[in-house]
Design an enzyme around this catalytic site. Structure first.
Site, PDB file in Angstrom:
ATOM      1  N   TYR A  88       0.855  -1.185   0.000  1.00 25.46           N
ATOM      2  CA  TYR A  88       0.000   0.000   0.000  1.00 25.46           C
ATOM      3  C   TYR A  88       0.891   1.236   0.000  1.00 25.46           C
ATOM      4  CZ  TYR A  88      -3.382   3.463   1.717  1.00 25.46           C
ATOM      5  OH  TYR A  88      -4.180   4.574   1.871  1.00 25.46           O
ATOM      6  N   ASP A 131       9.507   2.916  -0.578  1.00 22.13           N
ATOM      7  CA  ASP A 131       8.479   3.564   0.232  1.00 22.13           C
ATOM      8  C   ASP A 131       8.778   3.243   1.689  1.00 22.13           C
ATOM      9  OD1 ASP A 131       6.273   4.395   1.636  1.00 22.13           O
ATOM     10  OD2 ASP A 131       4.800   3.513   0.268  1.00 22.13           O
ATOM     11  N   LYS A 151       5.055  10.105   8.668  1.00 23.42           N
ATOM     12  CA  LYS A 151       4.855  10.918   9.868  1.00 23.42           C
ATOM     13  C   LYS A 151       5.900  10.720  10.951  1.00 23.42           C
ATOM     14  CE  LYS A 151       1.157   7.574  10.477  1.00 23.42           C
ATOM     15  NZ  LYS A 151       1.295   7.049   9.114  1.00 23.42           N
TER      16      LYS A 151
END
Length: 426
Positions: A142, A237, A265
């Site tokens: 994802y 990623d 984050k």
């Protein structure tokens, strides 16, 4: 009716599904969400005053634990000078210097506001740099909810049973090719078919959105070799693994250099932030230096940068945190695996560093197809049992458990005892 239930009913009237991110709805575990009021260290407290030992950690960034005093004080000081300027600041320069000075192959970096935005922008930069359109992603990985990437995606998309997404035009995904994670030949076959058309290969170096699926020996090395051969951009990623597996992320942990890297984050200590960076010749294609456009008013937000600088500086200055955390992860998930094996319960435990996952299957989980053999109803029963006993896990089978520096040995032994009770119950 509990306060959390009352709040959720109110939320359903004004927020789609009652939540601002689908997995929070607790739909796949047959419950309504617990509304969290506060968090500190390794614990969270809901609006009804119930305390939980937290293994989600805001989906990864709370590597130091919730409400760490160093981060909290940095945020308070930053807020005293204003919340947002929409202008250049000293802190974003310091953040860029910290990351570029710490990750050898990140020559330049651009701040954005989320992992989704970071990935979307990195792919655009790769396409602009190569002049090619096609990208390869892996089934079960994802990379956020950008249109072109909702193709055989993992995480909440898997649990919800949505193979892609409504509202995504067919043309948006036509240049997205899907390969099999941990299968070098599936990648090679796509390059054989489109040798001069593939701009980039994007991969979670550790699959963490189909549960946790580590790369098998040689897989990441093969991706590096293939991308180099065909002149394609290798994108890691690292929204999950960046600054978690090691200060240099999965690249340092596995010794593989990508061309572009995306962060999430964790570089804002949990605040809304992301970034993409990498080789200078690629990043100089980004506006205003180059022709690849990307912009954002809140990019490099001074409060988020203050929080991130505080966390990353502390991590860089205390490398033993990673040694201890990864050692703890190896012990904890190892013990969890022993419990499952000794109980005879059909469960597989995967882990990498401080990331781990219990799959309710007797199949070794190495990719998306094997992850899907998991019994999601059994996971839901496990989740409910653990939540009832004060352990907050991801409310979906295909998510990770995150350990933090705030988890004590007592915390982890308590969790293992409860997991053992569940596995051994009649």
């Amino acid at each position: 009716m509990t306060i959390s239930e009352q709040l959720f009913r109110r939320a359903e009237a004004v927020i789609p599904g009652g939540v601002n991110s689908p997995v929070r709805a607790f739909g796949s575990v047959g419950l309504t969400p617990r509304m969290i009021a506060s968090a500190d260290g390794a614990h969270m407290t809901d609006e009804d005053g119930r305390e939980y030992l937290d293994f989600v950690g805001s989906w990864g960034p709370m590597i130091l634990g919730h409400n760490h005093p160093t981060v909290r004080e940095a945020v308070i000081r930053a807020c005293e000078n204003g919340l947002s300027y929409g202008a250049a600041t000293k802190r974003e320069v310091e953040m860029a210097e910290l990351i570029c000075g710490s990750v050898p192959n990140v020559d330049m970096i651009r701040m954005v506001n989320s992992g989704t935005e970071a990935v979307m922008s990195a792919i655009r930069a790769a396409r602009g740099y190569t002049g090619r359109d096609r990208i390869i992603k892996f089934a079960g990985c994802y990379h956020g909810h950008a249109d072109a990437l909702l193709v055989q995606a993992g995480s909440g998309v898997m649990t919800a049973g949505i193979p892609d997404s409504a509202g995504v035009p067919e043309g948006c995904a036509k240049d997205t090719l899907s390969a099999v994670y941990n299968d070098e030949m599936s990648v090679q076959r796509l390059f054989d078919a489109f040798p001069k058309e593939i701009a980039a290969v994007i991969v979670e170096p550790v699959g963490a959105n189909m549960g946790v699926v580590p790369p098998q020996k040689g897989f990441l090395e093969a991706l590096r070799r293939i991308c180099t051969k065909y002149g394609s951009v290798l994108i890691f990623d690292e929204v999950i693994t960046g600054f978690r597996l090691a200060f240099g992320g999965a690249q340092a942990y596995f010794g593989i250099d990508a061309d572009l890297i995306t962060y999430g984050k964790i570089i804002g200590a949990g605040m809304p932030v992301g970034a993409y960076g990498g080789k200078r010749e690629i990043m100089e294609c980004v506006a205003p230096k180059g022709p690849v456009y990307q912009a954002g008013t809140l990019s490099g937000n001074p409060v988020a940068m203050a929080a991130g600088l505080a966390q990353l500086t502390l991590l860089k200055e205390n490398p033993e945190l990673y040694t201890d955390l990864n050692r703890t992860g190896a012990w904890f998930f190892g013990e969890l695996g022993k419990i499952a094996e000794q109980s005879g319960f059909p469960a597989a435990v995967n882990s990498c560093g401080s990331l781990g996952c219990v799959f309710f299957t007797d199949t070794d989980v190495v990719n998306y197809e094997t992850a899907k053999t998991s019994d999601t109803e059994q996971y839901a029963a496990y989740f409910r049992y653990m939540l009832d006993h004060g352990i907050y896990l991801a409310p979906a089978q295909f998510e990770a458990m995150f350990l933090s520096a705030a988890h004590t040995e007592e915390d982890l032994r308590t969790a293992l005892d409860l997991i053992g009770d569940y596995f051994r119950r009649d």
